[in-house]
Write an enzyme that holds these catalytic residues in place. Structure first.
Site, PDB file in Angstrom:
ATOM      1  N   GLU A 159       0.613  -1.278   0.229  1.00 47.22           N
ATOM      2  CA  GLU A 159       0.025  -0.216   0.109  1.00 47.22           C
ATOM      3  C   GLU A 159       0.956   1.196  -0.296  1.00 47.22           C
ATOM      4  OE1 GLU A 159      -3.090   0.080   3.164  1.00 47.22           O
ATOM      5  OE2 GLU A 159      -4.225  -1.462   2.289  1.00 47.22           O
ATOM      6  N   GLU A 360      -5.465  -8.620   0.664  1.00 48.38           N
ATOM      7  CA  GLU A 360      -5.951  -7.786   1.509  1.00 48.38           C
ATOM      8  C   GLU A 360      -7.483  -7.775   2.347  1.00 48.38           C
ATOM      9  OE1 GLU A 360      -4.446  -5.052   4.362  1.00 48.38           O
ATOM     10  OE2 GLU A 360      -1.792  -5.685   3.706  1.00 48.38           O
TER      11      GLU A 360
END
Ligand code: FCB
Length: 446
Positions: A159, A360
């Site tokens: 991320e 995720e």
């Protein structure tokens, strides 16, 4: 209704990140950040889940559920605690972790950078430091040389959009806590370059491995008034990184919710902006998004002041609703499992044909029945996307364990496995058994 059938070679897994579970990550920037007098963290990570010592038991639990993949990160700050000094014991540790994952019949997926930096690099500006990408590459080479032969899936940077936005623009209470557009953009450049160098290094040392970044993506929704801001946010948080990844072997998608950006949402922050001096970009972005991701317990009007440092909040507010009557999670996010299918479809549209892995997807809740619902609805929506041709290769749930949720501490419970903070006892939740059953059978019963 017939069951929804997934491909036989689908990756079914659970994820963790080193700092959130291992404990005593003393050489990292986060360790220092948690201890500052002005830290936004309600509590320090401390011993976390003691996973550095208990990893073998935790991996056995994961394997016992029926899942086939463990995504975890290796910790740069442990491996290179001082610049240029590599800790062979730490490298050996991760070699043992990979061996244990393999011995349990699981596929390891290794993240090389998951939010934390060694403190020595953070002290020089972190991802803004001109040498950061080269230092990252040097560390990645050591890791891949040590464990690469046994690992087929590498995630370079987790991320990057969140690292830049959350820390360098100061929007999420992450270090270094600068609130500065130049710092934000500098970090974006460093992260993109770091990703490229790491990808090239993995490919050179282990040409058959698959390597990619993992992306925080939101299901964005905007009314006409909110659209320009939404597009700006999506561009800076997602697209600049997705565009840098056109050459990756896979796209990792990580989605927790939908973010709505509407004109009414902006009225509060804009009114404040009119009174304030900071440049438009730097003020607008954190204010608008903070409103959208506010805590369930805050229920504050748009643009309300930031949470007080060390304010623990009330964590799991069962049944909390948002302003528009939407169900909220402990994080204050809209409960929207199917958001992940919207983002996977968008990733597929931006990178036609490229394999996608949901690296995720999860929910912070005090009620595991909600997690069961989240998994079922999320997978059903993903299955529909696959039926429409999206090349999805796997689903990895966040998280294996209840753990240290960064600037929100331990009250956010994301685990398929509960962790008792006082005793470190693990309890496998029904949601873990459900996901494991789906993994074993490759079928989701409607
Ligand atoms: C993601 C992070 C992960 C975890 C989840 C809840 O943004 O990658 O470490 O904190 O959110």
């Amino acid at each position: 209704m017939p069951p929804l059938v997934f491909p036989p070679d689908f990756l079914w897994g659970a994820a963790t990140a080193a700092h959130q579970v291992e404990g005593d990550n003393v050489h990292s920037d986060w360790w220092a950040w948690e201890r500052r007098p002005d830290t936004p963290c309600p509590e320090p990570s401390g011993i976390a889940c003691d996973h550095y010592r208990r990893f073998a038991d935790d991996i056995a639990l994961l394997a016992g559920t029926g899942l086939n993949t463990y995504r975890f990160s290796v910790e740069w700050a442990r491996i290179e605690p001082a610049e240029g000094t590599f800790d062979e014991a730490a490298i050996d540790h991760y070699r043992r972790v990979v061996e244990t994952v393999r011995a349990q019949g699981l596929e390891p997926m290794v993240t090389l950078h998951h939010f934390t930096l060694p403190a020595w690099l953070a002290d020089r500006g972190g991802w803004r430091a001109p040498e950061a990408p080269a230092r990252f590459e040097r560390y990645v080479r050591r890791v891949v040389a040590a464990i690469g032969g046994a690992v087929e899936w590498f995630c370079t940077v987790n991320e990057p959009g969140v690292v830049a936005f959350g820390g360098y623009l100061g929007a999420l209470g992450f270090p270094p806590g600068t609130r500065d557009v130049a710092a934000w953009k500098g970090a974006i450049r460093g992260l993109v370059e770091g990703h490229r160098r790491a990808r090239a290094a993995v490919r050179e040392l282990h040409p058959t491995a698959r390597v990619g970044a993992t992306h925080s993506m939101q299901e964005w929704e905007a009314d006409q008034g909110g659209r320009p801001v939404m597009e700006y946010l999506r561009r800076m948080n997602e697209d600049v990184f997705l565009e840098a990844c056109t050459d990756d072997d896979f796209i990792g998608v990580q989605t927790y919710t939908r973010v709505r950006v509407g004109l009414p949402t902006l009225v509060g922050p804009l009114a404040r902006l009119a009174l304030a001096v900071p440049p438009l970009e730097s003020a607008l972005v954190p204010l608008t998004v903070r409103r959208e991701t506010r805590r369930a317990s805050e229920q504050a009007p748009a643009g309300a002041s930031e949470p007080a440092p060390r304010d623990r909040g009330s964590g799991g507010v069962a049944g909390a609703l948002g302003r528009d009557g939407e169900r909220l999670t402990q994080m204050g996010y809209e409960f929207r499992p199917q958001a992940v299918a919207a983002t996977v479809r968008r990733a597929a549209a931006l990178h036609p044909g490229r394999p996608i892995v949901v690296t995720e997807h999860g929910v912070a809740t005090g009620d595991d029945a909600e997690r069961v619902e989240f998994i079922q609805q999320g997978l059903a929506a993903l299955h529909a996307a696959m039926a429409d041709g999206v090349p999805l290769r796997g689903y990895i749930h966040w998280s294996l364990l209840d753990n240290f949720e960064w600037a929100r501490g331990y009250e956010m419970t994301f685990g398929l496995v509960a962790v008792d903070r006082a005793t470190q006892a693990r309890t496998v939740r029904p949601s873990a058994h459900l996901l494991g059953r789906i993994a074993r059978s490759g079928r989701l019963e409607p």
